[in-house]
Design an enzyme around this catalytic site. Structure first.
Site, short mmCIF file in Angstrom:
data_model
loop_
_atom_site.label_atom_id
_atom_site.label_comp_id
_atom_site.label_asym_id
_atom_site.label_seq_id
_atom_site.Cartn_x
_atom_site.Cartn_y
_atom_site.Cartn_z
N THR A 62 1.47 3.80 1.76
CA THR A 62 2.18 4.32 2.93
C THR A 62 3.23 3.35 3.46
O THR A 62 3.97 3.70 4.38
CB THR A 62 1.20 4.59 4.09
OG1 THR A 62 0.57 3.34 4.43
CG2 THR A 62 0.14 5.61 3.70
N LYS A 63 3.30 2.14 2.93
CA LYS A 63 4.14 1.10 3.53
C LYS A 63 5.62 1.24 3.10
O LYS A 63 5.94 2.05 2.23
CB LYS A 63 3.57 -0.27 3.19
CG LYS A 63 2.13 -0.49 3.69
CD LYS A 63 2.08 -0.42 5.19
CE LYS A 63 0.77 -0.65 5.91
NZ LYS A 63 -0.51 -0.70 5.34
N ASN A 64 6.50 0.44 3.68
CA ASN A 64 7.93 0.60 3.44
C ASN A 64 8.32 0.36 1.99
O ASN A 64 9.29 0.92 1.51
CB ASN A 64 8.74 -0.35 4.35
CG ASN A 64 8.80 0.14 5.78
OD1 ASN A 64 7.90 0.83 6.23
ND2 ASN A 64 9.86 -0.21 6.50
N TYR A 66 0.85 -1.19 0.00
CA TYR A 66 0.00 0.00 0.00
C TYR A 66 0.89 1.25 0.00
O TYR A 66 2.06 1.22 0.40
CB TYR A 66 -0.91 -0.04 1.24
CG TYR A 66 -1.83 1.13 1.38
CD1 TYR A 66 -2.82 1.38 0.43
CD2 TYR A 66 -1.72 2.00 2.46
CE1 TYR A 66 -3.66 2.48 0.55
CE2 TYR A 66 -2.56 3.09 2.59
CZ TYR A 66 -3.53 3.33 1.64
OH TYR A 66 -4.35 4.40 1.76
#
Ligand SMILES: *Cc1c(COP(=O)(O)O)cnc(C)c1O
Length: 380
Positions: free
Chosen positions: A182-184, A180
């Site tokens: 916002t993920k790393n 997604y």
């Protein structure tokens, strides 16, 4: 006034070219790029099998369905988690049973798991690597009295994390990752299920595309045919080759981004130590590589502190509003179940996530630090 956003997705320079190549290739849904991405993500984790899916949430639901539990089974889950993980349990036809967290790690410990398992006859458990802290899956499975083949890992925050040198997902029966925005390792949307078990991975692979015995890429390959069977009722949760091509370019950049996250964390640690009322993320990290998806602190008067930071141009977030405080889950779970997680209930109003992403500059880190320092000193 320049501001510090809570999150900005990192994008590798190679992403645009990779996407155009796929669009020009004549094959834009699940196909060769997806297979390549699965292989490369498996190599990165050191996992035997990886199945690329539409999201972590769908990966969790597919994994729970692929366990083949009786309908209505009790599935242990932290209340301090993302709603998608609770929805996955419910959509798979099961009953979430809330597990409390430990105050220092913000994840369930052996004690809280054993307490929850003592209330029900649990058939499975979802564990979560809150903020990038790798949980001890074997210890938690033991505490729940469950075999490791009944533990599904919500590894949305997991890429880059390791315990005793073993990356999250490297030896898991079912570990579900999120790509997604916002993920790393952002793709925008996307997920993956890593498994040490070929049969389980094959079940998830079939069920990510309706349960069809062959996806359309394999039917179009030389010698392929239009014939397929449906052997289990699946979801529509495949990853496209456009997503996979982005993922391949992003994966190459991930190790550098992880190093930058650790630098920012060290800068926050040094600058924020000793502020009145502030609890920093836990530091007992022997044998642990933290993925630093989130920098979660605890502050008194959280809502007001968050509003003051916003006014100073610093955006923050909260991970998470616990499931037991959500209207829909309260109705489903009932008041007694929702009262079973006192530590989560107590700290839920104190949690605050500060901006943490590879593109955050030293100057922005200073702005976050001075805004938070100001807000806490005025209360201290
Ligand atoms: C983001 C997140 C998810 C959901 O990931 P998607 O890929 O958006 O479905 C699940 N669990 C946790 C803990 C998350 O942070």
């Amino acid at each position: 006034m320049s501001s510090v956003p809570f999150t900005v997705p990192s994008l590798a320079g190679e992403v645009s070219d990779a996407v155009v190549k796929v669009l020009d290739s004549g094959w834009i849904t699940t196909g060769p790029q997806t297979s390549q991405f699965e292989q490369e993500f498996a190599d990165y984790l050191g996992a035997a099998h990886v199945v690329a899916v539409a999201s972590c949430t769908s990966g969790l639901e597919l994994s729970l369905r692929a366990l083949g539990l009786p309908p209505g089974s009790a599935v242990l889950t932290p209340s301090l988690t993302f709603c998608g993980a609770i929805n996955a349990i419910l959509h798979a036809g099961h009953r979430p049973v809330l597990v409390d967290v430990e105050e220092d790690t913000l994840v369930p410990g052996a004690g809280t798991v054993a307490a929850a398992a003592g209330r029900v006859d649990a058939a499975a458990m979802v564990v979560q690597n809150q903020g990038g802290y790798p949980v001890d899956v074997a210890a938690l499975a033991d505490a729940a009295g469950l075999d490791r083949t009944r533990v599904v890992e919500d590894a949305a925050h997991g890429p880059g994390a390791a315990r005793d040198g073993a990356p999250v997902g490297s030896a898991s029966f079912a570990a579900c990752f999120s790509f997604y925005a916002t993920k790393n390792m952002p793709i925008g949307e996307g997920g993956a299920v890593a498994s040490s078990d070929r049969e389980f991975a094959d079940r998830v692979r079939a069920m990510r595309l309706h349960g069809m015995s062959k996806d359309s890429w394999r039917r179009y390959l030389p010698g392929g045919s239009w014939r397929y069977d449906v052997r289990a009722v699946g979801l529509k949760a495949n990853m496209t080759d456009v997503q996979a091509a982005i993922g391949r370019a992003q994966l190459a950049a991930l190790p550098g981004w992880q190093r930058r996250r650790a630098e920012i964390v060290a800068a926050y640690d040094a600058a924020l130590a000793g502020l009145p009322g502030l609890t920093l993320p836990q530091r007992d990290l022997a044998g642990i590589t933290h993925a630093w998806h989130l920098y979660q602190v605890r502050v008194p008067d959280r809502d007001a502190v968050s509003a003051e930071l916003e006014e100073a141009g610093v955006a923050t977030s909260v991970h998470f509003i616990p499931a037991h405080r959500m209207t829909a889950y309260r109705e489903i779970l009932g008041a007694e179940e929702c009262a079973s997680v006192p530590v989560t209930e107590r700290i839920a109003g104190e949690l605050l996530s500060l901006p943490l992403y590879p593109g955050l500059t030293a100057d922005q880190v200073d702005r976050v630090v001075s805004a938070l320092t100001g807000a806490l000193r005025s209360r201290g």
